[in-house]
Write a protein that holds these residues in place. Structure first.
Motif, PDB file in Angstrom:
ATOM      1  N   ALA A 159      -9.980   2.360   0.987  1.00  0.00           N
ATOM      2  CA  ALA A 159      -9.768   0.962   1.388  1.00  0.00           C
ATOM      3  C   ALA A 159      -8.865   0.894   2.616  1.00  0.00           C
ATOM      4  O   ALA A 159      -9.102   0.092   3.526  1.00  0.00           O
ATOM      5  CB  ALA A 159      -9.163   0.170   0.230  1.00  0.00           C
ATOM      6  N   GLU A 160      -7.842   1.748   2.663  1.00  0.00           N
ATOM      7  CA  GLU A 160      -6.972   1.790   3.848  1.00  0.00           C
ATOM      8  C   GLU A 160      -7.768   2.217   5.076  1.00  0.00           C
ATOM      9  O   GLU A 160      -7.536   1.708   6.178  1.00  0.00           O
ATOM     10  CB  GLU A 160      -5.804   2.749   3.627  1.00  0.00           C
ATOM     11  CG  GLU A 160      -4.758   2.215   2.696  1.00  0.00           C
ATOM     12  CD  GLU A 160      -3.690   3.237   2.329  1.00  0.00           C
ATOM     13  OE1 GLU A 160      -3.962   4.459   2.372  1.00  0.00           O
ATOM     14  OE2 GLU A 160      -2.579   2.801   2.007  1.00  0.00           O
ATOM     15  N   GLY A 161      -8.697   3.139   4.897  1.00  0.00           N
ATOM     16  CA  GLY A 161      -9.552   3.557   6.003  1.00  0.00           C
ATOM     17  C   GLY A 161     -10.398   2.407   6.529  1.00  0.00           C
ATOM     18  O   GLY A 161     -10.556   2.244   7.739  1.00  0.00           O
ATOM     19  N   ILE A 162     -10.909   1.600   5.633  1.00  0.00           N
ATOM     20  CA  ILE A 162     -11.699   0.439   6.043  1.00  0.00           C
ATOM     21  C   ILE A 162     -10.806  -0.534   6.810  1.00  0.00           C
ATOM     22  O   ILE A 162     -11.211  -1.084   7.838  1.00  0.00           O
ATOM     23  CB  ILE A 162     -12.361  -0.237   4.835  1.00  0.00           C
ATOM     24  CG1 ILE A 162     -13.431   0.677   4.233  1.00  0.00           C
ATOM     25  CG2 ILE A 162     -12.991  -1.581   5.240  1.00  0.00           C
ATOM     26  CD1 ILE A 162     -13.994   0.187   2.913  1.00  0.00           C
ATOM     27  N   LEU A 163      -9.573  -0.735   6.325  1.00  0.00           N
ATOM     28  CA  LEU A 163      -8.633  -1.606   7.041  1.00  0.00           C
ATOM     29  C   LEU A 163      -8.361  -1.079   8.445  1.00  0.00           C
ATOM     30  O   LEU A 163      -8.323  -1.851   9.412  1.00  0.00           O
ATOM     31  CB  LEU A 163      -7.311  -1.707   6.272  1.00  0.00           C
ATOM     32  CG  LEU A 163      -7.248  -2.717   5.164  1.00  0.00           C
ATOM     33  CD1 LEU A 163      -5.948  -2.574   4.380  1.00  0.00           C
ATOM     34  CD2 LEU A 163      -7.376  -4.122   5.716  1.00  0.00           C
ATOM     35  N   THR A 164      -8.157   0.222   8.557  1.00  0.00           N
ATOM     36  CA  THR A 164      -7.908   0.829   9.862  1.00  0.00           C
ATOM     37  C   THR A 164      -9.103   0.610  10.773  1.00  0.00           C
ATOM     38  O   THR A 164      -8.944   0.230  11.942  1.00  0.00           O
ATOM     39  CB  THR A 164      -7.613   2.339   9.706  1.00  0.00           C
ATOM     40  OG1 THR A 164      -6.453   2.497   8.893  1.00  0.00           O
ATOM     41  CG2 THR A 164      -7.415   3.004  11.054  1.00  0.00           C
TER      42      THR A 164
ATOM     43  N   GLU B 254     -10.906  -8.832  -0.035  1.00  0.00           N
ATOM     44  CA  GLU B 254      -9.451  -8.920   0.078  1.00  0.00           C
ATOM     45  C   GLU B 254      -8.887  -7.506   0.197  1.00  0.00           C
ATOM     46  O   GLU B 254      -8.250  -6.988  -0.720  1.00  0.00           O
ATOM     47  CB  GLU B 254      -8.878  -9.639  -1.138  1.00  0.00           C
ATOM     48  CG  GLU B 254      -9.384 -11.058  -1.283  1.00  0.00           C
ATOM     49  CD  GLU B 254      -8.992 -11.701  -2.604  1.00  0.00           C
ATOM     50  OE1 GLU B 254      -8.366 -11.029  -3.451  1.00  0.00           O
ATOM     51  OE2 GLU B 254      -9.304 -12.881  -2.787  1.00  0.00           O
ATOM     52  N   LEU B 255      -9.113  -6.884   1.351  1.00  0.00           N
ATOM     53  CA  LEU B 255      -8.776  -5.472   1.514  1.00  0.00           C
ATOM     54  C   LEU B 255      -7.289  -5.185   1.376  1.00  0.00           C
ATOM     55  O   LEU B 255      -6.895  -4.216   0.728  1.00  0.00           O
ATOM     56  CB  LEU B 255      -9.282  -4.969   2.867  1.00  0.00           C
ATOM     57  CG  LEU B 255     -10.801  -5.009   3.057  1.00  0.00           C
ATOM     58  CD1 LEU B 255     -11.171  -4.611   4.475  1.00  0.00           C
ATOM     59  CD2 LEU B 255     -11.478  -4.099   2.065  1.00  0.00           C
TER      60      LEU B 255
ATOM     61  N   GLY C 235     -10.771  13.637  11.000  1.00  0.00           N
ATOM     62  CA  GLY C 235      -9.322  13.446  10.983  1.00  0.00           C
ATOM     63  C   GLY C 235      -8.889  12.220  10.208  1.00  0.00           C
ATOM     64  O   GLY C 235      -7.750  12.100   9.789  1.00  0.00           O
ATOM     65  N   LEU C 236      -9.802  11.277  10.026  1.00  0.00           N
ATOM     66  CA  LEU C 236      -9.486  10.072   9.258  1.00  0.00           C
ATOM     67  C   LEU C 236      -9.795  10.256   7.782  1.00  0.00           C
ATOM     68  O   LEU C 236      -9.651   9.332   6.999  1.00  0.00           O
ATOM     69  CB  LEU C 236     -10.286   8.877   9.783  1.00  0.00           C
ATOM     70  CG  LEU C 236      -9.918   8.368  11.172  1.00  0.00           C
ATOM     71  CD1 LEU C 236     -10.886   7.277  11.586  1.00  0.00           C
ATOM     72  CD2 LEU C 236      -8.496   7.847  11.184  1.00  0.00           C
TER      73      LEU C 236
ATOM     74  N   SER D  22      -3.011  -3.351  -4.803  1.00  0.00           N
ATOM     75  CA  SER D  22      -3.296  -3.212  -6.238  1.00  0.00           C
ATOM     76  C   SER D  22      -3.600  -1.769  -6.606  1.00  0.00           C
ATOM     77  O   SER D  22      -3.150  -1.277  -7.654  1.00  0.00           O
ATOM     78  CB  SER D  22      -4.453  -4.130  -6.642  1.00  0.00           C
ATOM     79  OG  SER D  22      -4.071  -5.486  -6.530  1.00  0.00           O
ATOM     80  N   PHE D  23      -4.370  -1.068  -5.759  1.00  0.00           N
ATOM     81  CA  PHE D  23      -4.619   0.355  -6.013  1.00  0.00           C
ATOM     82  C   PHE D  23      -3.288   1.111  -6.048  1.00  0.00           C
ATOM     83  O   PHE D  23      -3.056   1.922  -6.936  1.00  0.00           O
ATOM     84  CB  PHE D  23      -5.517   0.975  -4.929  1.00  0.00           C
ATOM     85  CG  PHE D  23      -6.992   0.727  -5.095  1.00  0.00           C
ATOM     86  CD1 PHE D  23      -7.647   1.018  -6.278  1.00  0.00           C
ATOM     87  CD2 PHE D  23      -7.737   0.217  -4.041  1.00  0.00           C
ATOM     88  CE1 PHE D  23      -9.015   0.811  -6.424  1.00  0.00           C
ATOM     89  CE2 PHE D  23      -9.106   0.011  -4.162  1.00  0.00           C
ATOM     90  CZ  PHE D  23      -9.744   0.302  -5.351  1.00  0.00           C
ATOM     91  N   GLU D  24      -2.429   0.838  -5.072  1.00  0.00           N
ATOM     92  CA  GLU D  24      -1.147   1.540  -5.003  1.00  0.00           C
ATOM     93  C   GLU D  24      -0.259   1.205  -6.203  1.00  0.00           C
ATOM     94  O   GLU D  24       0.496   2.056  -6.670  1.00  0.00           O
ATOM     95  CB  GLU D  24      -0.446   1.221  -3.691  1.00  0.00           C
ATOM     96  CG  GLU D  24      -1.145   1.865  -2.496  1.00  0.00           C
ATOM     97  CD  GLU D  24      -0.586   1.448  -1.150  1.00  0.00           C
ATOM     98  OE1 GLU D  24       0.183   0.461  -1.077  1.00  0.00           O
ATOM     99  OE2 GLU D  24      -0.925   2.121  -0.151  1.00  0.00           O
ATOM    100  N   ALA D  25      -0.337  -0.018  -6.705  1.00  0.00           N
ATOM    101  CA  ALA D  25       0.441  -0.397  -7.889  1.00  0.00           C
ATOM    102  C   ALA D  25      -0.118   0.263  -9.144  1.00  0.00           C
ATOM    103  O   ALA D  25       0.628   0.553 -10.088  1.00  0.00           O
ATOM    104  CB  ALA D  25       0.441  -1.920  -8.051  1.00  0.00           C
ATOM    105  N   ALA D  26      -1.426   0.521  -9.164  1.00  0.00           N
ATOM    106  CA  ALA D  26      -2.056   1.116 -10.343  1.00  0.00           C
ATOM    107  C   ALA D  26      -1.685   2.584 -10.513  1.00  0.00           C
ATOM    108  O   ALA D  26      -1.544   3.064 -11.647  1.00  0.00           O
ATOM    109  CB  ALA D  26      -3.579   0.976 -10.248  1.00  0.00           C
ATOM    110  N   VAL D  27      -1.505   3.306  -9.411  1.00  0.00           N
ATOM    111  CA  VAL D  27      -1.278   4.755  -9.491  1.00  0.00           C
ATOM    112  C   VAL D  27      -0.068   5.110 -10.353  1.00  0.00           C
ATOM    113  O   VAL D  27      -0.203   5.909 -11.292  1.00  0.00           O
ATOM    114  CB  VAL D  27      -1.193   5.386  -8.081  1.00  0.00           C
ATOM    115  CG1 VAL D  27      -0.733   6.830  -8.157  1.00  0.00           C
ATOM    116  CG2 VAL D  27      -2.545   5.287  -7.384  1.00  0.00           C
TER     117      VAL D  27
END
Length: 195
Positions: free
Chosen positions: A119-124, A85-86, A151-152, A92-97
């Motif tokens: 995780a965002e990189g994997i989504l990209t 569930e990427l 660059g990523l 959830s990671f962003e909410a945890a920070v």
């Protein structure tokens, strides 16, 4: 009794005795059903033994019991990531920070942000791969070098292998805690090693 079960579970987990640790955390979650710690620790052990769906459920319970606890939100993100569930994991990671920062745990917040970015990189990469499929340009295997994806934010050889996996390679991934074979079509894959 709850404190003793939590302590015993932590000692067993530290020793890598996952099933025994799970039994202790199961008992702790039954002895103290309102203990966010018991559910969060249980989720971590479930991740270690490859039961991502159960880990998501346990971490969700921990988050519901203590909405201000950043560590439980981070564990939920890891469980969501392992369960495939990427998008949810990134949220959830962003909410945890901010929760971690509010509790004064800057180091864990920084690590959590790095996991979110990964995780965002994997989504990209999943989006890129889908676009390549849609265009009829999916290579059977793609060798990826370290400079190609700098660059990523994928700079190490291990991370380059993660990129290769996401773009069609089948090499094992071990970058930033991620372990396994990444297949964007397999939402039940196990790709995260919280250890």
């Amino acid at each position: 009794q709850l404190a003793a079960l939590l302590h015993r579970g932590a000692v067993l987990a530290e020793a890598g005795q996952w099933l025994q640790a799970l039994r202790s955390f199961d008992a702790a979650s039954h002895a103290g059903p309102s203990s966010a710690t018991a559910h969060e620790q249980r989720a971590q052990v479930l991740l270690e033994i490859g039961r991502a769906f159960d880990a998501v459920q346990a971490a969700e319970t921990a988050c519901a019991l203590n909405t201000a606890w950043g560590s439980s939100r981070r564990t939920l993100a890891r469980a969501q990531l392992n369960h495939g569930e990427l998008e949810l994991a990134v949220r959830s990671f962003e909410a945890a920070v901010p929760l971690l920062l509010a509790s004064g745990d800057e180091l864990e917040a920084r690590e959590c942000l790095e996991e979110a970015e990964h995780a965002e990189g994997i989504l990209t990469l999943r989006s890129v791969r889908q676009a390549m499929r849609d265009a009829g340009r999916v290579p059977s295997s793609m060798a990826v070098g370290q400079q190609q994806f700098s660059g990523l934010g994928f700079g190490t050889g291990e991370e380059a292998r993660a990129v290769s996996c996401a773009l069609g390679g089948d090499s094992a991934v071990r970058a930033g805690g991620f372990v396994g074979r990444y297949d964007p079509g397999d939402l039940n894959q196990q790709v995260f090693d919280p250890g």
